[in-house]
Design an enzyme around this catalytic site. Structure first.
Site, mmCIF file in Angstrom:
data_model
loop_
_atom_site.group_PDB
_atom_site.id
_atom_site.type_symbol
_atom_site.label_atom_id
_atom_site.label_comp_id
_atom_site.label_asym_id
_atom_site.label_seq_id
_atom_site.Cartn_x
_atom_site.Cartn_y
_atom_site.Cartn_z
ATOM 1 N N VAL A 187 41.088 44.031 68.093
ATOM 2 C CA VAL A 187 39.705 43.509 67.515
ATOM 3 C C VAL A 187 39.760 41.810 67.300
ATOM 4 O O VAL A 187 38.481 41.562 67.437
ATOM 5 C CB VAL A 187 39.191 44.420 66.516
ATOM 6 C CG1 VAL A 187 38.916 45.809 66.601
ATOM 7 C CG2 VAL A 187 39.952 44.128 65.029
ATOM 8 N N LYS A 188 40.785 41.461 67.445
ATOM 9 C CA LYS A 188 40.754 39.978 66.863
ATOM 10 C C LYS A 188 40.597 39.210 68.446
ATOM 11 O O LYS A 188 40.292 39.963 69.291
ATOM 12 C CB LYS A 188 42.265 39.470 66.690
ATOM 13 C CG LYS A 188 42.586 40.434 65.046
ATOM 14 C CD LYS A 188 41.692 40.072 63.935
ATOM 15 C CE LYS A 188 41.517 40.846 62.741
ATOM 16 N NZ LYS A 188 42.748 41.212 62.042
ATOM 17 N N ILE A 189 40.610 38.015 68.435
ATOM 18 C CA ILE A 189 40.235 37.153 69.553
ATOM 19 C C ILE A 189 41.173 37.259 70.800
ATOM 20 O O ILE A 189 40.606 37.548 71.763
ATOM 21 C CB ILE A 189 40.090 35.565 69.147
ATOM 22 C CG1 ILE A 189 39.069 35.719 68.209
ATOM 23 C CG2 ILE A 189 39.754 34.783 70.218
ATOM 24 C CD1 ILE A 189 38.571 34.186 67.325
#
Ligand SMILES: *Cc1c(COP(=O)(O)O)cnc(C)c1O
Length: 383
Positions: A187-189
């Protein structure tokens, strides 16, 4: 369902992973070093130490700074559990500094007030962990000034902020901190599946981190020469927190697209800002000191003006197929931390923010049309 976050994986990413699988090194090999060096260069840090996840990264960051029993570690209440749990892993105590209601980041004035009281009580923190919430840097210049004055170390929890800018540099440069930690959860960049990295300026700290991630072992040319090629020594109590070359290859491939990931997120944020104007909610406010990487786009529902509860807005959006989420339940309000002595109402700005918070979908491949769908659903729910 439009999720609140998701990874972007290309055929090039898959080819990079497949190439490692066909090679001799699927762990402890050259892809890890290449990923570490490339991200360190990108951020302007001297060193990167890649590990299994950001939780492990926070744990060894605290250990490398000598956090142990009797020590205090302060972080933001508006964060994921791991930013505080890392203190407890080391046998230290966690405490919290309330947030700035404008940026939702650790408030430097609240930090200073708490430091004055802590100095009077003889209980200053050893490490402070500011969290760059949603991808926006904390006021690191102010925190660094307090670190010098009060003698604590600083670990940036930059899990949300890879690719973000702060003053004239990149988040992760460690210009205003001792260490900075990134997360590569999907879910992070930028993702490696699971993964994290600790960024450092100081070579001795980077070396300690390398030992801590792999059993506290030292194996080098001088020892091999003296004792034989098999020889290694344990110098400290470490862990197996290693990342694999399979993951590092994915990270290195993704890093080539980091600037376009962040540019798209910024464009989506600017579109949300424009499309949501006039609704009874607060869009995330931005400090002029930097540019967020927009891991999240958190809106704050003004329940009084909306005539609806945050719960009703959240449930309405979920029912409309919009995968909203909430970041974060203040960590000290968790039952585990309440049992350790924290009380409801102790961090009022974080609690007030949490009571209205909803994270809207924000990810690289979110299309304008999907974003319009999110905004239309929000308008219906609030109408
Ligand atoms: C995701 C996250 C972590 C933990 O990251 P993992 O890689 O899942 O261990 C820590 N802190 C913050 C603020 C996060 O968002």
């Amino acid at each position: 369902m439009i999720p609140y976050g998701r990874q972007s994986i290309t055929e090039d990413d898959i080819a990079a992973v497949a190439a490692v699988l066909r090679s001799d090194w699927i762990t402890q090999g050259p892809s890890i070093t290449a990923f570490e060096n490339a991200l360190a260069r990108y951020c302007g840090a001297a060193h990167g130490v890649a590990v299994a996840n950001a939780t492990a990264a926070l744990h060894i960051a605290c250990l490398a700074l000598d956090v142990g029993p009797g020590d205090l570690v302060w972080t933001s209440p508006n964060t994921f559990l791991a930013s505080a749990n890392c203190a407890l892993y080391c046998g230290a105590e966690a405490d919290f500094v309330d947030i700035d209601p404008a940026t939702y980041n650790m408030c430097p004035q609240a930090l200073e007030r708490k430091l004055v009281a802590a100095r009077a009580a003889g209980r200053l923190p050893k490490v402070v962990i500011p969290v760059h919430f949603a991808g926006q840097s904390c006021d690191m210049a102010a925190i660094a000034r307090l670190a010098r004055e009060y003698g604590f170390k600083v670990v940036e929890d930059a899990s949300h902020a890879v690719g973000a800018d702060y003053l004239d540099g990149k988040v992760g440069s460690c210009q205003y901190s001792d260490l900075a930690v990134f997360s590569f959860h999907p879910v992070k960049i930028l993702t490696t599946g699971e993964g994290g990295m600790v960024m450092a300026r100081d070579a001795a700290l980077a070396q300690r981190l390398q030992q801590l991630r792999s059993h506290g072992m030292v194996r080098d040319a001088a020892l091999s020469e003296q004792h034989g090629a098999w020889y290694y020594e344990q110098h400290t109590l470490g862990y197996n927190y290693r990342i694999t070359d399979i993951q590092a290859a994915l990270g290195l491939s993704q890093l080539g697209r980091l600037d376009s990931f962040v540019a798209r997120r910024r464009a989506l944020a600017a579109r949300y800002d424009a499309l949501l104007a006039g609704l009874p909610l607060q869009c995330p406010r931005q400090s002029p000191d930097g540019r967020s990487a927009f891991h999240l786009y958190p809106v704050w529902i003004d329940e009084a003006a909306a005539g609806r509860s945050r719960r009703a807005v959240f449930d309405g959006l979920r029912a409309a197929g919009i995968g909203v989420n909430v970041h974060y339940i203040p960590v000290p309000n968790q039952p585990y931390y309440q049992a350790r002595g924290f009380q409801p109402g102790q961090f009022p700005a974080a609690e007030r923010y949490y009571a209205g918070a909803i994270s809207l979908p924000m990810y690289y491949s979110l299309s304008d049309a999907e974003q319009d769908q999110v905004v239309a659903a929000l308008r219906r729910v609030l109408a």
